[in-house]
Design an enzyme around this catalytic site. Structure first.
Site, PDB file in Angstrom:
ATOM      1  N   CYS A 130       0.817  -1.218   0.000  1.00  0.00           N
ATOM      2  CA  CYS A 130       0.000   0.000   0.000  1.00  0.00           C
ATOM      3  C   CYS A 130       0.853   1.272   0.000  1.00  0.00           C
ATOM      4  O   CYS A 130       0.537   2.240  -0.701  1.00  0.00           O
ATOM      5  CB  CYS A 130      -0.955  -0.005   1.185  1.00  0.00           C
ATOM      6  SG  CYS A 130      -0.228  -0.513   2.746  1.00  0.00           S
ATOM      7  N   HIS A 242      -2.792   6.354   4.423  1.00  0.00           N
ATOM      8  CA  HIS A 242      -1.352   6.386   4.661  1.00  0.00           C
ATOM      9  C   HIS A 242      -0.780   7.719   4.165  1.00  0.00           C
ATOM     10  O   HIS A 242      -1.168   8.213   3.104  1.00  0.00           O
ATOM     11  CB  HIS A 242      -0.647   5.257   3.904  1.00  0.00           C
ATOM     12  CG  HIS A 242      -0.881   3.896   4.475  1.00  0.00           C
ATOM     13  ND1 HIS A 242      -1.610   3.670   5.617  1.00  0.00           N
ATOM     14  CD2 HIS A 242      -0.454   2.670   4.044  1.00  0.00           C
ATOM     15  CE1 HIS A 242      -1.629   2.367   5.866  1.00  0.00           C
ATOM     16  NE2 HIS A 242      -0.935   1.748   4.930  1.00  0.00           N
TER      17      HIS A 242
END
EC number: 1.2.1.11
Length: 343
Positions: A130, A242
């Site tokens: 990710c 994130h």
């Protein structure tokens, strides 16, 4: 004629997001089959305005399926992806099981779409980590312009990257703090509520963690093996999204204004960058969005050709489910499943 899609791990965070995105983007599917372990058999999951019942993976026949979106973890993928591929179904795997296999393409469609044609070696395509996915989306157009020599990145990764258990632990610990209950750390090595943990995945011999190594290895495989990468991966008390603070050294000169202009035109990127209060994106705002957001673009006066920037994306979407669906779209749009259909 539509395609037949299977989603393995359909009851997990990413699996459910894959189903949502397949519906949102109008993927040309005649049939979508949610799969999971036997204990989840019969569980209901949403697919648009429909409700689907989960079937068991261990007795499912993939011979009639065109694409399998795999989000059930590395061990399951190692066991099942080759078997599924041998039945002529293309596996798009979200785990780390196949990312470093030379015969498996590691693909981010905005960055290295042409690599997808290599799937025919094993009928497996790997989805990147990710943190890597959003990083390379922002770096690729800049690399094309001025050639990146070195990257130093610090990640600020949400607890959803550790699955539902990570999200539950942040919620439970936060509640415990407010009501003065004991705070228990189970999923993470230390308390995550109102704290940050500079440790994701296992430690390696050189002192880095496996998560940090993944960012380095995957960036090289996707973007350019010559790029030097240093990463510090940190878990933060955020549920979704994130963030990354990135410092880049280029071979050729590039200004902050040039970088902004390039990124504004780049696929998958959205620049929100004003040097004022609130003139940047945070993970809270990126949650639920498809774009990779870039803010705080500025020149680094300590380097001859250096830039610093802030990159944010929804890790469940661009970092996992969305990227997998985009790869599936790539296979369809380039007609790469046609040979199987003809056969």
């Amino acid at each position: 004629m539509g395609y037949k899609i299977a989603v393995v791990g359909a009851t997990g965070n990413v699996g459910r997001e894959m189903l949502n995105i397949l519906d949102e983007r109008g993927f040309p599917a005649d049939e979508v089959v949610p799969l999971a372990s036997r204990r989840s058999q019969g569980t209901e999951v949403a697919f648009g305005d429909r409700t689907l019942k989960v079937q068991a993976l261990d007795n499912f026949d993939f011979s009639g399926i065109d694409i399998c979106l795999m989000s059930a973890g590395g061990e399951i993928s190692k066991q099942w992806s080759p078997r599924i591929g041998q039945q002529g179904c293309v596996v798009i795997d979200n785990s780390s099981a196949w990312r470093y296999d030379a015969d498996v393409p590691l693909v981010v469609p905005e960055v290295n779409a042409d690599a997808v044609k290599g799937f025919t070696r094993k009928y497996i395509i790997a989805n990147p980590n990710c943190s890597t996915a959003q990083l390379v989306v922002a770096l690729k157009p800049l690399h094309d312009k001025a050639r990146i020599r070195r990257i130093v990145v610090a990640t600020y990764q949400s607890v959803s990257g550790a699955g539902k258990e990570g999200m539950d632990e942040l919620f439970q610990q936060s509640r415990a703090v407010f009501v003065s209950d004991p705070v228990e750390a189970k999923k993470f090595t230390k308390r995550i509520a109102f704290n940050v943990i500079p440790h994701i995945d296992v430690f390696m011999e050189d002192g880095s963690t496996k998560e940090e190594w993944k960012v380095m290895a995957e960036t090289k495989k996707i973007l350019d093996p010559k790029i030097k990468v240093s990463c510090t991966a940190v878990r933060v008390p955020v549920f979704i999204g994130h963030s990354e603070a990135v410092n880049i050294e280029f071979e050729e000169p590039i200004t902050a204004d040039e970088a902004r202009a390039i990124l504004r035109e780049a696929p998958g990127c959205l620049v929100v960058d004003k040097p004022e209060n609130g003139g940047y994106i945070t993970p809270h705002e990126a949650a639920g969005e498809d774009a990779t957001y870039i803010s705080r673009i500025r020149e680094d006066i300590t380097l001859e050709n250096g830039l610093s920037m802030w990159i944010v994306a929804d890790n469940l979407r661009k970092g996992a489910a969305l990227n997998a669906v985009q790869i599936a779209e790539l296979l369809v749009n380039r007609g790469l499943l046609g040979a199987k259909r003809a056969a």
